[in-house]
Scaffold this motif. Structure first.
Motif, PDB file in Angstrom:
ATOM      1  N   LEU A  53      41.056 -18.798   4.685  1.00 58.18           N
ATOM      2  CA  LEU A  53      42.295 -19.215   4.031  1.00 58.18           C
ATOM      3  C   LEU A  53      42.018 -19.777   2.637  1.00 58.18           C
ATOM      4  CD1 LEU A  53      44.396 -20.982   6.837  1.00 58.18           C
ATOM      5  CD2 LEU A  53      44.831 -18.778   5.764  1.00 58.18           C
ATOM      6  N   LYS A  54      40.944 -20.536   2.531  1.00 54.24           N
ATOM      7  CA  LYS A  54      40.588 -21.122   1.224  1.00 54.24           C
ATOM      8  C   LYS A  54      40.383 -20.027   0.186  1.00 54.24           C
ATOM      9  CE  LYS A  54      37.225 -24.260  -0.916  1.00 54.24           C
ATOM     10  NZ  LYS A  54      38.202 -25.266  -1.366  1.00 54.24           N
ATOM     11  N   ALA A  55      39.709 -18.943   0.618  1.00 57.25           N
ATOM     12  CA  ALA A  55      39.442 -17.844  -0.317  1.00 57.25           C
ATOM     13  C   ALA A  55      40.686 -16.987  -0.568  1.00 57.25           C
ATOM     14  CB  ALA A  55      38.307 -16.978   0.221  1.00 57.25           C
ATOM     15  N   ASP A  56      41.427 -16.672   0.499  1.00 52.15           N
ATOM     16  CA  ASP A  56      42.585 -15.773   0.364  1.00 52.15           C
ATOM     17  C   ASP A  56      43.714 -16.390  -0.450  1.00 52.15           C
ATOM     18  OD1 ASP A  56      41.216 -13.949   1.831  1.00 52.15           O
ATOM     19  OD2 ASP A  56      42.539 -13.980   3.584  1.00 52.15           O
ATOM     20  N   TRP A  57      43.965 -17.679  -0.216  1.00 50.17           N
ATOM     21  CA  TRP A  57      45.112 -18.325  -0.867  1.00 50.17           C
ATOM     22  C   TRP A  57      44.701 -19.300  -1.964  1.00 50.17           C
ATOM     23  CZ3 TRP A  57      48.482 -19.729   4.054  1.00 50.17           C
ATOM     24  CH2 TRP A  57      49.050 -18.536   4.549  1.00 50.17           C
ATOM     25  N   ASP A  58      43.396 -19.372  -2.253  1.00 48.56           N
ATOM     26  CA  ASP A  58      42.884 -20.264  -3.299  1.00 48.56           C
ATOM     27  C   ASP A  58      43.340 -21.704  -3.055  1.00 48.56           C
ATOM     28  OD1 ASP A  58      41.466 -20.928  -5.577  1.00 48.56           O
ATOM     29  OD2 ASP A  58      43.174 -20.620  -6.905  1.00 48.56           O
ATOM     30  N   LEU A  59      43.075 -22.201  -1.839  1.00 47.31           N
ATOM     31  CA  LEU A  59      43.510 -23.535  -1.449  1.00 47.31           C
ATOM     32  C   LEU A  59      42.418 -24.562  -1.715  1.00 47.31           C
ATOM     33  CD1 LEU A  59      45.238 -22.801   1.996  1.00 47.31           C
ATOM     34  CD2 LEU A  59      46.295 -22.943  -0.271  1.00 47.31           C
ATOM     35  N   SER A  60      42.840 -25.764  -2.030  1.00 46.60           N
ATOM     36  CA  SER A  60      41.905 -26.885  -2.156  1.00 46.60           C
ATOM     37  C   SER A  60      41.609 -27.440  -0.769  1.00 46.60           C
ATOM     38  CB  SER A  60      42.506 -27.983  -3.035  1.00 46.60           C
ATOM     39  OG  SER A  60      43.634 -28.564  -2.385  1.00 46.60           O
ATOM     40  N   ASP A  61      40.584 -28.271  -0.670  1.00 44.32           N
ATOM     41  CA  ASP A  61      40.255 -28.882   0.619  1.00 44.32           C
ATOM     42  C   ASP A  61      41.364 -29.813   1.092  1.00 44.32           C
ATOM     43  OD1 ASP A  61      37.862 -27.581   0.975  1.00 44.32           O
ATOM     44  OD2 ASP A  61      36.673 -29.129  -0.013  1.00 44.32           O
ATOM     45  N   SER A  62      42.057 -30.458   0.172  1.00 41.97           N
ATOM     46  CA  SER A  62      43.164 -31.327   0.577  1.00 41.97           C
ATOM     47  C   SER A  62      44.316 -30.513   1.150  1.00 41.97           C
ATOM     48  CB  SER A  62      43.643 -32.184  -0.606  1.00 41.97           C
ATOM     49  OG  SER A  62      44.038 -31.365  -1.689  1.00 41.97           O
ATOM     50  N   HIS A  63      44.528 -29.313   0.624  1.00 45.72           N
ATOM     51  CA  HIS A  63      45.538 -28.433   1.205  1.00 45.72           C
ATOM     52  C   HIS A  63      45.150 -28.047   2.632  1.00 45.72           C
ATOM     53  CE1 HIS A  63      46.986 -27.223  -3.023  1.00 45.72           C
ATOM     54  NE2 HIS A  63      48.003 -27.803  -2.417  1.00 45.72           N
ATOM     55  N   LEU A  64      43.890 -27.682   2.823  1.00 50.04           N
ATOM     56  CA  LEU A  64      43.424 -27.324   4.161  1.00 50.04           C
ATOM     57  C   LEU A  64      43.560 -28.510   5.111  1.00 50.04           C
ATOM     58  CD1 LEU A  64      40.169 -25.331   3.236  1.00 50.04           C
ATOM     59  CD2 LEU A  64      42.360 -24.386   3.987  1.00 50.04           C
ATOM     60  N   ALA A  65      43.218 -29.697   4.611  1.00 46.03           N
ATOM     61  CA  ALA A  65      43.297 -30.893   5.449  1.00 46.03           C
ATOM     62  C   ALA A  65      44.737 -31.180   5.868  1.00 46.03           C
ATOM     63  CB  ALA A  65      42.724 -32.096   4.703  1.00 46.03           C
ATOM     64  N   SER A  66      45.675 -30.955   4.964  1.00 42.93           N
ATOM     65  CA  SER A  66      47.074 -31.223   5.300  1.00 42.93           C
ATOM     66  C   SER A  66      47.571 -30.280   6.393  1.00 42.93           C
ATOM     67  CB  SER A  66      47.959 -31.089   4.057  1.00 42.93           C
ATOM     68  OG  SER A  66      47.977 -29.748   3.583  1.00 42.93           O
ATOM     69  N   LEU A  67      47.078 -29.046   6.416  1.00 46.19           N
ATOM     70  CA  LEU A  67      47.466 -28.106   7.466  1.00 46.19           C
ATOM     71  C   LEU A  67      46.970 -28.571   8.825  1.00 46.19           C
ATOM     72  CD1 LEU A  67      46.713 -24.684   5.716  1.00 46.19           C
ATOM     73  CD2 LEU A  67      48.958 -25.733   6.096  1.00 46.19           C
ATOM     74  N   SER A  68      45.849 -29.263   8.845  1.00 45.27           N
ATOM     75  CA  SER A  68      45.313 -29.795  10.098  1.00 45.27           C
ATOM     76  C   SER A  68      45.985 -31.107  10.483  1.00 45.27           C
ATOM     77  CB  SER A  68      43.797 -30.003   9.960  1.00 45.27           C
ATOM     78  OG  SER A  68      43.258 -30.587  11.120  1.00 45.27           O
ATOM     79  N   SER A  69      46.123 -31.988   9.499  1.00 44.57           N
ATOM     80  CA  SER A  69      46.612 -33.335   9.792  1.00 44.57           C
ATOM     81  C   SER A  69      48.097 -33.387  10.123  1.00 44.57           C
ATOM     82  CB  SER A  69      46.323 -34.267   8.605  1.00 44.57           C
ATOM     83  OG  SER A  69      44.937 -34.465   8.456  1.00 44.57           O
ATOM     84  N   VAL A  70      48.887 -32.428   9.638  1.00 46.37           N
ATOM     85  CA  VAL A  70      50.321 -32.476   9.900  1.00 46.37           C
ATOM     86  C   VAL A  70      50.610 -32.367  11.398  1.00 46.37           C
ATOM     87  CG1 VAL A  70      50.749 -29.972   9.674  1.00 46.37           C
ATOM     88  CG2 VAL A  70      52.563 -31.609   9.141  1.00 46.37           C
ATOM     89  N   VAL A  71      49.750 -31.659  12.130  1.00 54.29           N
ATOM     90  CA  VAL A  71      49.931 -31.548  13.584  1.00 54.29           C
ATOM     91  C   VAL A  71      49.703 -32.910  14.239  1.00 54.29           C
ATOM     92  CG1 VAL A  71      49.118 -30.450  15.699  1.00 54.29           C
ATOM     93  CG2 VAL A  71      49.249 -29.134  13.586  1.00 54.29           C
ATOM     94  N   ALA A  72      48.581 -33.535  13.918  1.00 51.03           N
ATOM     95  CA  ALA A  72      48.285 -34.843  14.503  1.00 51.03           C
ATOM     96  C   ALA A  72      49.302 -35.889  14.072  1.00 51.03           C
ATOM     97  CB  ALA A  72      46.876 -35.287  14.111  1.00 51.03           C
ATOM     98  N   LEU A  73      49.817 -35.768  12.837  1.00 51.21           N
ATOM     99  CA  LEU A  73      50.825 -36.709  12.363  1.00 51.21           C
ATOM    100  C   LEU A  73      52.088 -36.617  13.213  1.00 51.21           C
ATOM    101  CD1 LEU A  73      51.757 -38.776  10.257  1.00 51.21           C
ATOM    102  CD2 LEU A  73      52.517 -36.857   8.838  1.00 51.21           C
ATOM    103  N   MET A  74      52.531 -35.406  13.490  1.00 52.46           N
ATOM    104  CA  MET A  74      53.720 -35.225  14.326  1.00 52.46           C
ATOM    105  C   MET A  74      53.478 -35.730  15.751  1.00 52.46           C
ATOM    106  SD  MET A  74      56.182 -34.126  12.534  1.00 52.46           S
ATOM    107  CE  MET A  74      55.485 -35.230  11.289  1.00 52.46           C
ATOM    108  N   VAL A  75      52.276 -35.488  16.264  1.00 50.82           N
ATOM    109  CA  VAL A  75      51.941 -36.000  17.597  1.00 50.82           C
ATOM    110  C   VAL A  75      52.020 -37.522  17.602  1.00 50.82           C
ATOM    111  CG1 VAL A  75      50.105 -36.204  19.319  1.00 50.82           C
ATOM    112  CG2 VAL A  75      50.522 -34.007  18.204  1.00 50.82           C
TER     113      VAL A  75
END
Length: 440
Positions: A53-75
Protein backbone atom coordinates in the motif's frame (compact mmCIF):
# COMPACT_ATOMS: atom_id res chain seq x y z
CA UNK A 1 -47.35 -21.57 34.90
CA UNK A 2 -47.60 -22.89 31.32
CA UNK A 3 -44.65 -20.77 30.20
CA UNK A 4 -42.58 -21.87 33.18
CA UNK A 5 -43.42 -25.52 32.54
CA UNK A 6 -42.44 -25.17 28.88
CA UNK A 7 -39.15 -23.53 29.81
CA UNK A 8 -38.41 -26.21 32.38
CA UNK A 9 -39.27 -28.94 29.88
CA UNK A 10 -36.91 -27.47 27.27
CA UNK A 11 -34.06 -27.34 29.75
CA UNK A 12 -34.74 -30.88 30.96
CA UNK A 13 -34.91 -32.11 27.38
CA UNK A 14 -31.55 -30.54 26.58
CA UNK A 15 -29.94 -31.94 29.67
CA UNK A 16 -31.41 -35.41 29.18
CA UNK A 17 -29.66 -35.83 25.85
CA UNK A 18 -26.27 -36.53 27.39
CA UNK A 19 -24.18 -36.56 24.23
CA UNK A 20 -25.65 -33.36 22.84
CA UNK A 21 -25.39 -31.74 26.25
CA UNK A 22 -21.65 -32.23 26.23
CA UNK A 23 -21.05 -31.45 22.56
CA UNK A 24 -23.18 -28.33 21.99
CA UNK A 25 -21.23 -26.01 24.34
CA UNK A 26 -18.06 -26.89 22.42
CA UNK A 27 -19.83 -26.13 19.14
CA UNK A 28 -20.67 -22.70 20.55
CA UNK A 29 -17.06 -22.22 21.66
CA UNK A 30 -15.66 -23.35 18.29
CA UNK A 31 -17.91 -21.00 16.30
CA UNK A 32 -17.38 -18.05 18.64
CA UNK A 33 -13.63 -18.69 18.63
CA UNK A 34 -13.69 -18.97 14.84
CA UNK A 35 -15.39 -15.59 14.59
CA UNK A 36 -12.77 -14.16 16.95
CA UNK A 37 -10.10 -15.45 14.57
CA UNK A 38 -11.98 -13.79 11.71
CA UNK A 39 -12.17 -10.58 13.77
CA UNK A 40 -8.39 -10.35 14.17
CA UNK A 41 -7.61 -11.70 10.71
CA UNK A 42 -9.67 -8.87 9.24
CA UNK A 43 -7.99 -6.38 11.57
CA UNK A 44 -4.34 -7.44 11.15
CA UNK A 45 -4.25 -8.42 7.45
CA UNK A 46 -3.58 -4.74 6.85
CA UNK A 47 -0.14 -5.04 8.46
CA UNK A 48 0.87 -7.69 5.93
CA UNK A 49 0.14 -5.36 2.99
CA UNK A 50 1.63 -2.18 4.50
CA UNK A 51 4.68 -2.26 2.16
CA UNK A 52 2.50 -2.73 -0.93
CA UNK A 53 0.00 0.00 0.00
CA UNK A 54 2.84 2.38 0.83
CA UNK A 55 4.28 1.89 -2.66
CA UNK A 56 0.99 1.78 -4.61
CA UNK A 57 -0.61 4.82 -3.01
CA UNK A 58 2.55 6.70 -1.96
CA UNK A 59 1.46 6.72 1.69
CA UNK A 60 3.45 7.98 4.65
CA UNK A 61 3.96 5.82 7.73
CA UNK A 62 1.51 8.00 9.65
CA UNK A 63 -1.12 7.29 7.00
CA UNK A 64 -0.49 3.56 7.36
CA UNK A 65 -0.64 3.86 11.14
CA UNK A 66 -3.99 5.64 10.99
CA UNK A 67 -5.46 2.78 8.94
CA UNK A 68 -4.46 0.41 11.74
CA UNK A 69 -5.26 2.59 14.72
CA UNK A 70 -8.74 3.66 13.60
CA UNK A 71 -9.96 0.10 14.23
CA UNK A 72 -8.61 -0.02 17.77
CA UNK A 73 -9.90 3.51 18.38
CA UNK A 74 -13.45 2.47 17.49
CA UNK A 75 -13.11 -0.63 19.66
CA UNK A 76 -11.99 1.51 22.57
CA UNK A 77 -14.79 4.04 22.16
CA UNK A 78 -17.68 1.67 21.43
CA UNK A 79 -16.99 -1.51 23.43
CA UNK A 80 -18.77 -0.38 26.59
CA UNK A 81 -21.98 1.08 25.08
CA UNK A 82 -22.36 -1.69 22.48
CA UNK A 83 -21.90 -4.36 25.16
CA UNK A 84 -24.71 -2.82 27.18
CA UNK A 85 -26.86 -2.68 24.05
CA UNK A 86 -26.18 -6.34 23.25
CA UNK A 87 -27.32 -7.39 26.74
CA UNK A 88 -30.66 -5.71 26.09
CA UNK A 89 -31.19 -6.47 22.39
CA UNK A 90 -29.91 -10.05 22.37
CA UNK A 91 -26.33 -11.34 22.33
CA UNK A 92 -26.70 -13.77 19.42
CA UNK A 93 -28.34 -11.20 17.15
CA UNK A 94 -25.69 -8.68 18.14
CA UNK A 95 -22.81 -11.04 17.38
CA UNK A 96 -24.25 -11.88 13.96
CA UNK A 97 -24.71 -8.19 13.11
CA UNK A 98 -21.17 -7.39 14.28
CA UNK A 99 -19.59 -10.16 12.21
CA UNK A 100 -21.57 -9.25 9.09
CA UNK A 101 -20.52 -5.61 9.46
CA UNK A 102 -16.79 -6.24 9.86
CA UNK A 103 -16.80 -8.83 7.05
CA UNK A 104 -18.60 -6.52 4.61
CA UNK A 105 -16.34 -3.64 5.67
CA UNK A 106 -13.29 -5.83 4.99
CA UNK A 107 -14.72 -6.51 1.53
CA UNK A 108 -14.98 -2.74 1.06
CA UNK A 109 -11.26 -2.53 1.89
CA UNK A 110 -10.64 -4.89 -1.03
CA UNK A 111 -12.29 -2.53 -3.50
CA UNK A 112 -11.06 0.76 -2.02
CA UNK A 113 -9.50 3.05 -4.63
CA UNK A 114 -7.87 5.60 -2.32
CA UNK A 115 -6.55 6.17 1.18
CA UNK A 116 -9.75 7.99 2.16
CA UNK A 117 -11.96 5.10 1.03
CA UNK A 118 -9.75 2.61 2.85
CA UNK A 119 -9.89 4.72 6.03
CA UNK A 120 -13.70 4.78 5.86
CA UNK A 121 -13.85 1.01 5.38
CA UNK A 122 -11.43 0.43 8.28
CA UNK A 123 -13.61 2.70 10.43
CA UNK A 124 -16.53 0.33 9.76
CA UNK A 125 -14.34 -2.67 10.56
CA UNK A 126 -13.70 -1.13 13.98
CA UNK A 127 -17.40 -0.46 14.58
CA UNK A 128 -18.22 -4.07 13.76
CA UNK A 129 -15.47 -5.51 15.94
CA UNK A 130 -15.98 -3.14 18.88
CA UNK A 131 -17.90 -5.33 21.33
CA UNK A 132 -17.30 -8.79 19.90
CA UNK A 133 -14.75 -9.79 22.54
CA UNK A 134 -16.88 -8.91 25.57
CA UNK A 135 -20.17 -10.23 24.14
CA UNK A 136 -18.58 -13.33 22.60
CA UNK A 137 -16.95 -14.47 25.83
CA UNK A 138 -20.23 -13.91 27.69
CA UNK A 139 -22.00 -16.24 25.24
CA UNK A 140 -19.29 -18.89 25.58
CA UNK A 141 -19.14 -18.83 29.36
CA UNK A 142 -22.92 -19.03 29.68
CA UNK A 143 -22.94 -22.68 28.52
CA UNK A 144 -19.95 -23.90 30.54
CA UNK A 145 -19.59 -24.67 34.23
CA UNK A 146 -17.76 -22.00 36.26
CA UNK A 147 -14.90 -24.40 37.10
CA UNK A 148 -13.58 -24.12 33.52
CA UNK A 149 -14.22 -20.41 32.98
CA UNK A 150 -10.64 -19.29 33.65
CA UNK A 151 -9.22 -21.73 31.11
CA UNK A 152 -11.81 -20.82 28.49
CA UNK A 153 -11.38 -17.08 29.03
CA UNK A 154 -7.62 -17.40 28.64
CA UNK A 155 -7.95 -19.44 25.46
CA UNK A 156 -10.52 -17.02 24.06
CA UNK A 157 -8.33 -13.96 24.72
CA UNK A 158 -5.28 -15.63 23.18
CA UNK A 159 -7.36 -16.25 20.05
CA UNK A 160 -6.80 -12.63 19.13
CA UNK A 161 -3.08 -13.20 18.71
CA UNK A 162 -3.60 -16.44 16.82
CA UNK A 163 -6.01 -14.66 14.47
CA UNK A 164 -3.40 -11.96 13.97
CA UNK A 165 -0.83 -14.62 13.06
CA UNK A 166 -3.14 -16.17 10.47
CA UNK A 167 -4.16 -12.80 9.07
CA UNK A 168 -0.59 -11.57 8.65
CA UNK A 169 0.82 -14.83 7.29
CA UNK A 170 -1.99 -15.70 4.86
CA UNK A 171 -2.58 -12.07 3.93
CA UNK A 172 1.06 -11.58 2.94
CA UNK A 173 1.09 -14.79 0.90
CA UNK A 174 -2.11 -13.93 -0.98
CA UNK A 175 -0.91 -10.37 -1.61
CA UNK A 176 2.25 -11.59 -3.34
CA UNK A 177 0.64 -14.45 -5.25
CA UNK A 178 -2.47 -12.56 -6.38
CA UNK A 179 -2.88 -8.99 -5.08
CA UNK A 180 -3.39 -7.12 -1.84
CA UNK A 181 -7.08 -6.76 -2.70
CA UNK A 182 -7.54 -10.53 -2.57
CA UNK A 183 -5.95 -10.55 0.89
CA UNK A 184 -8.87 -8.51 2.21
CA UNK A 185 -11.43 -10.39 0.12
CA UNK A 186 -10.29 -13.76 1.48
CA UNK A 187 -10.71 -12.56 5.08
CA UNK A 188 -14.19 -11.21 4.29
CA UNK A 189 -15.33 -14.47 2.67
CA UNK A 190 -14.05 -16.50 5.62
CA UNK A 191 -15.96 -14.27 8.05
CA UNK A 192 -19.23 -14.49 6.11
CA UNK A 193 -19.03 -18.31 5.96
CA UNK A 194 -18.60 -18.45 9.74
CA UNK A 195 -21.51 -16.04 10.21
CA UNK A 196 -23.76 -18.39 8.23
CA UNK A 197 -22.70 -21.37 10.37
CA UNK A 198 -23.13 -19.41 13.60
CA UNK A 199 -26.59 -18.23 12.52
CA UNK A 200 -27.65 -21.80 11.70
CA UNK A 201 -26.39 -23.45 14.88
CA UNK A 202 -26.56 -20.86 17.68
CA UNK A 203 -29.79 -19.25 18.89
CA UNK A 204 -30.93 -17.52 22.05
CA UNK A 205 -33.33 -20.40 22.77
CA UNK A 206 -30.58 -23.02 22.52
CA UNK A 207 -28.27 -20.98 24.71
CA UNK A 208 -31.03 -20.67 27.31
CA UNK A 209 -31.66 -24.41 27.18
CA UNK A 210 -27.98 -25.25 27.68
CA UNK A 211 -27.22 -22.44 30.14
CA UNK A 212 -25.34 -23.51 33.26
CA UNK A 213 -26.53 -22.16 36.59
CA UNK A 214 -24.06 -19.73 38.09
CA UNK A 215 -22.34 -19.07 34.79
CA UNK A 216 -21.22 -15.67 33.58
CA UNK A 217 -23.98 -13.29 32.79
CA UNK A 218 -26.30 -14.30 35.62
CA UNK A 219 -28.56 -11.33 36.08
CA UNK A 220 -28.32 -10.72 39.77
CA UNK A 221 -27.34 -12.09 43.14
CA UNK A 222 -30.01 -13.40 45.52
CA UNK A 223 -29.93 -10.13 47.48
CA UNK A 224 -30.51 -8.16 44.28
CA UNK A 225 -27.77 -5.68 45.19
CA UNK A 226 -25.85 -4.01 42.38
CA UNK A 227 -22.84 -1.88 43.18
CA UNK A 228 -22.80 1.64 41.75
CA UNK A 229 -21.09 1.92 38.36
CA UNK A 230 -19.10 4.82 39.81
CA UNK A 231 -17.10 2.32 41.91
CA UNK A 232 -15.35 1.27 38.70
CA UNK A 233 -13.46 4.56 38.85
CA UNK A 234 -13.27 5.55 42.53
CA UNK A 235 -10.87 2.83 43.69
CA UNK A 236 -7.29 4.06 43.03
CA UNK A 237 -5.91 0.52 42.75
CA UNK A 238 -8.39 -0.30 39.96
CA UNK A 239 -7.48 2.90 38.13
CA UNK A 240 -3.78 1.99 38.26
CA UNK A 241 -4.64 -1.47 36.91
CA UNK A 242 -6.53 0.09 33.98
CA UNK A 243 -3.66 2.46 33.22
CA UNK A 244 -0.89 -0.12 33.62
CA UNK A 245 -2.82 -2.65 31.55
CA UNK A 246 -3.40 -0.19 28.74
CA UNK A 247 0.20 1.05 28.66
CA UNK A 248 1.68 -2.46 28.62
CA UNK A 249 -0.31 -3.10 25.44
CA UNK A 250 1.32 -0.12 23.70
CA UNK A 251 4.49 -1.90 22.59
CA UNK A 252 2.71 -5.20 21.95
CA UNK A 253 0.41 -3.36 19.55
CA UNK A 254 3.41 -1.74 17.87
CA UNK A 255 4.93 -5.18 17.27
CA UNK A 256 1.68 -6.52 15.81
CA UNK A 257 1.34 -3.60 13.40
CA UNK A 258 4.92 -2.80 12.37
CA UNK A 259 6.94 -6.04 12.42
CA UNK A 260 6.00 -6.96 8.82
CA UNK A 261 7.29 -3.57 7.65
CA UNK A 262 10.38 -3.92 9.87
CA UNK A 263 11.34 -7.23 8.29
CA UNK A 264 10.53 -5.91 4.83
CA UNK A 265 12.72 -2.82 5.19
CA UNK A 266 15.62 -4.03 7.33
CA UNK A 267 15.84 -7.73 6.48
CA UNK A 268 14.99 -7.21 2.80
CA UNK A 269 12.20 -9.78 2.88
CA UNK A 270 9.37 -9.77 0.35
CA UNK A 271 5.95 -8.91 1.85
CA UNK A 272 4.86 -12.57 1.98
CA UNK A 273 8.06 -13.72 3.71
CA UNK A 274 8.02 -10.67 5.99
CA UNK A 275 4.47 -11.57 6.97
CA UNK A 276 5.47 -15.14 7.79
CA UNK A 277 8.44 -13.96 9.84
CA UNK A 278 6.28 -11.44 11.71
CA UNK A 279 3.63 -14.09 12.35
CA UNK A 280 6.15 -16.10 14.37
CA UNK A 281 6.61 -13.15 16.72
CA UNK A 282 2.87 -12.50 16.89
CA UNK A 283 2.44 -16.14 17.89
CA UNK A 284 4.99 -15.56 20.65
CA UNK A 285 2.89 -12.61 21.88
CA UNK A 286 -0.22 -14.82 22.13
CA UNK A 287 1.63 -17.75 23.68
CA UNK A 288 3.16 -15.41 26.22
CA UNK A 289 -0.29 -14.22 27.31
CA UNK A 290 -1.28 -17.81 28.12
CA UNK A 291 2.00 -18.89 29.74
CA UNK A 292 2.47 -15.69 31.76
CA UNK A 293 -1.09 -16.02 33.06
CA UNK A 294 -0.36 -19.60 34.15
CA UNK A 295 2.89 -18.56 35.85
CA UNK A 296 1.11 -15.72 37.64
CA UNK A 297 -1.61 -18.06 38.96
CA UNK A 298 1.00 -20.46 40.33
CA UNK A 299 3.16 -17.72 41.83
CA UNK A 300 0.30 -15.80 43.46
CA UNK A 301 -1.94 -18.64 44.66
CA UNK A 302 -1.15 -17.84 48.30
CA UNK A 303 -1.11 -14.03 47.95
CA UNK A 304 -3.08 -12.20 45.26
CA UNK A 305 -0.91 -9.09 45.69
CA UNK A 306 1.90 -10.96 43.96
CA UNK A 307 0.04 -10.52 40.67
CA UNK A 308 1.25 -6.93 40.66
CA UNK A 309 4.82 -8.18 41.07
CA UNK A 310 4.60 -10.53 38.10
CA UNK A 311 3.15 -7.73 35.95
CA UNK A 312 6.12 -5.52 36.86
CA UNK A 313 8.59 -8.31 36.06
CA UNK A 314 7.04 -8.98 32.64
CA UNK A 315 7.24 -5.28 31.76
CA UNK A 316 10.90 -5.07 32.81
CA UNK A 317 11.85 -8.17 30.79
CA UNK A 318 10.21 -6.74 27.67
CA UNK A 319 11.74 -3.30 28.25
CA UNK A 320 15.27 -4.72 28.49
CA UNK A 321 14.94 -7.34 25.73
CA UNK A 322 13.31 -5.08 23.16
CA UNK A 323 15.36 -2.05 24.17
CA UNK A 324 18.62 -3.91 23.51
CA UNK A 325 17.39 -6.01 20.59
CA UNK A 326 16.17 -3.08 18.52
CA UNK A 327 19.58 -1.40 18.88
CA UNK A 328 21.54 -4.38 17.62
CA UNK A 329 22.32 -4.98 13.99
CA UNK A 330 20.22 -7.42 12.01
CA UNK A 331 20.96 -11.04 12.75
CA UNK A 332 20.36 -13.94 15.11
CA UNK A 333 21.08 -12.06 18.35
CA UNK A 334 18.55 -9.39 17.47
CA UNK A 335 15.90 -11.95 16.55
CA UNK A 336 16.39 -13.85 19.82
CA UNK A 337 16.02 -10.71 21.93
CA UNK A 338 13.01 -9.58 19.91
CA UNK A 339 11.47 -13.01 20.46
CA UNK A 340 11.96 -12.80 24.23
CA UNK A 341 10.55 -9.30 24.31
CA UNK A 342 7.56 -10.29 22.19
CA UNK A 343 6.80 -13.28 24.43
CA UNK A 344 6.52 -11.07 27.51
CA UNK A 345 5.19 -7.96 25.74
CA UNK A 346 1.53 -8.67 26.58
CA UNK A 347 2.22 -10.99 29.52
CA UNK A 348 0.54 -8.54 31.90
CA UNK A 349 -2.86 -9.09 30.28
CA UNK A 350 -3.80 -12.01 32.53
CA UNK A 351 -2.51 -10.51 35.79
CA UNK A 352 -4.16 -7.18 35.01
CA UNK A 353 -7.54 -8.79 34.36
CA UNK A 354 -7.19 -10.72 37.62
CA UNK A 355 -6.36 -7.51 39.52
CA UNK A 356 -9.45 -5.79 38.15
CA UNK A 357 -11.62 -8.80 39.03
CA UNK A 358 -10.19 -8.90 42.58
CA UNK A 359 -10.92 -5.21 43.13
CA UNK A 360 -14.45 -4.88 41.73
CA UNK A 361 -17.84 -6.01 43.02
CA UNK A 362 -19.19 -9.16 41.36
CA UNK A 363 -22.33 -7.36 40.22
CA UNK A 364 -20.37 -5.00 37.92
CA UNK A 365 -17.42 -7.20 37.05
CA UNK A 366 -18.40 -7.50 33.39
CA UNK A 367 -18.49 -3.71 33.16
CA UNK A 368 -15.06 -3.62 34.80
CA UNK A 369 -13.66 -5.93 32.14
CA UNK A 370 -15.25 -3.74 29.48
CA UNK A 371 -13.54 -0.71 31.01
CA UNK A 372 -10.21 -2.55 30.98
CA UNK A 373 -10.78 -3.36 27.30
CA UNK A 374 -11.35 0.34 26.62
CA UNK A 375 -8.08 1.21 28.37
CA UNK A 376 -6.21 -1.50 26.45
CA UNK A 377 -7.45 -0.13 23.15
CA UNK A 378 -7.16 3.61 23.77
CA UNK A 379 -3.79 3.54 25.55
CA UNK A 380 -2.26 0.61 23.67
CA UNK A 381 -3.81 -0.90 20.57
CA UNK A 382 -4.89 2.42 19.05
CA UNK A 383 -2.22 4.77 20.39
CA UNK A 384 0.85 2.57 19.88
CA UNK A 385 0.81 1.98 16.10
CA UNK A 386 -0.34 5.55 15.43
CA UNK A 387 2.35 7.26 17.53
CA UNK A 388 5.10 5.06 16.08
CA UNK A 389 3.83 5.81 12.56
CA UNK A 390 4.09 9.55 13.16
CA UNK A 391 7.56 9.19 14.70
CA UNK A 392 8.63 6.98 11.79
CA UNK A 393 7.86 9.75 9.32
CA UNK A 394 10.28 12.05 11.16
CA UNK A 395 12.89 9.66 12.59
CA UNK A 396 12.65 6.54 10.45
CA UNK A 397 10.89 3.30 11.39
CA UNK A 398 13.84 1.73 13.22
CA UNK A 399 14.43 4.77 15.46
CA UNK A 400 10.71 4.98 16.21
CA UNK A 401 10.60 1.30 17.16
CA UNK A 402 13.61 1.78 19.43
CA UNK A 403 11.65 4.35 21.42
CA UNK A 404 8.50 2.24 21.83
CA UNK A 405 9.69 0.01 24.75
CA UNK A 406 10.18 3.11 26.91
CA UNK A 407 6.42 3.16 27.49
CA UNK A 408 6.94 0.13 29.74
CA UNK A 409 8.54 2.50 32.25
CA UNK A 410 5.21 4.30 32.65
CA UNK A 411 3.44 0.94 32.92
CA UNK A 412 5.82 -0.16 35.69
CA UNK A 413 5.18 3.09 37.58
CA UNK A 414 1.43 2.44 37.36
CA UNK A 415 1.78 -1.15 38.57
CA UNK A 416 4.06 -0.14 41.46
CA UNK A 417 1.53 2.51 42.52
CA UNK A 418 -1.27 -0.02 42.16
CA UNK A 419 0.54 -2.54 44.33
CA UNK A 420 0.90 0.07 47.09
CA UNK A 421 -2.78 1.00 46.81
CA UNK A 422 -3.93 -2.63 46.65
CA UNK A 423 -4.50 -3.25 50.41
CA UNK A 424 -6.64 -0.12 50.68
CA UNK A 425 -8.46 -1.14 47.52
CA UNK A 426 -9.32 -4.53 49.00
CA UNK A 427 -10.65 -2.83 52.13
CA UNK A 428 -12.83 -0.58 49.96
CA UNK A 429 -14.24 -3.65 48.23
CA UNK A 430 -14.91 -5.42 51.53
CA UNK A 431 -16.85 -2.39 52.77
CA UNK A 432 -18.83 -2.34 49.53
CA UNK A 433 -19.67 -6.03 49.89
CA UNK A 434 -21.00 -5.37 53.40
CA UNK A 435 -23.43 -2.75 52.07
CA UNK A 436 -26.30 -5.17 51.32
CA UNK A 437 -26.13 -6.67 54.81
CA UNK A 438 -26.08 -3.22 56.44
CA UNK A 439 -29.05 -2.09 54.35
CA UNK A 440 -30.96 -5.22 55.34
Amino acid sequence: MGLQATSTLSVDTARSSGGRRKIYPWIVFALAFGLLLSDYMSRQVLSAVFPILKADWDLSDSHLASLSSVVALMVGLLTFPLSLLADRWGRVKSLILMAVLWSVATLLCAIAQSYEQMLGARFLVGVGEAAYGSVGIAVVLSVFAPRVHAMLAGAFMAGGSFGSVIGVAIGGFIAVQFSWRWSFAAMAIFGLILVALFRALVTEKKLAAYAVEGSAGAAAEPDGYRAPVSTLFTNPAVLFAYIGGGLQMFTAAVLLAWLPSFFNRYYDLAPDKAGVMASVFVLLVGSGMVVCGFITDRFSHDNSAKKWTTAIVYCVISLVSLGIGLRLGTGTAQLVLLGIGAFFSAGCSGPTAAMVANLTHHSIRASAMGTLTVANNLLGLALGPFVIGILADHLGLLRALQLSPLVYIAAVVAFVAGKRAYPAGIRRLENLQKAPAMDA
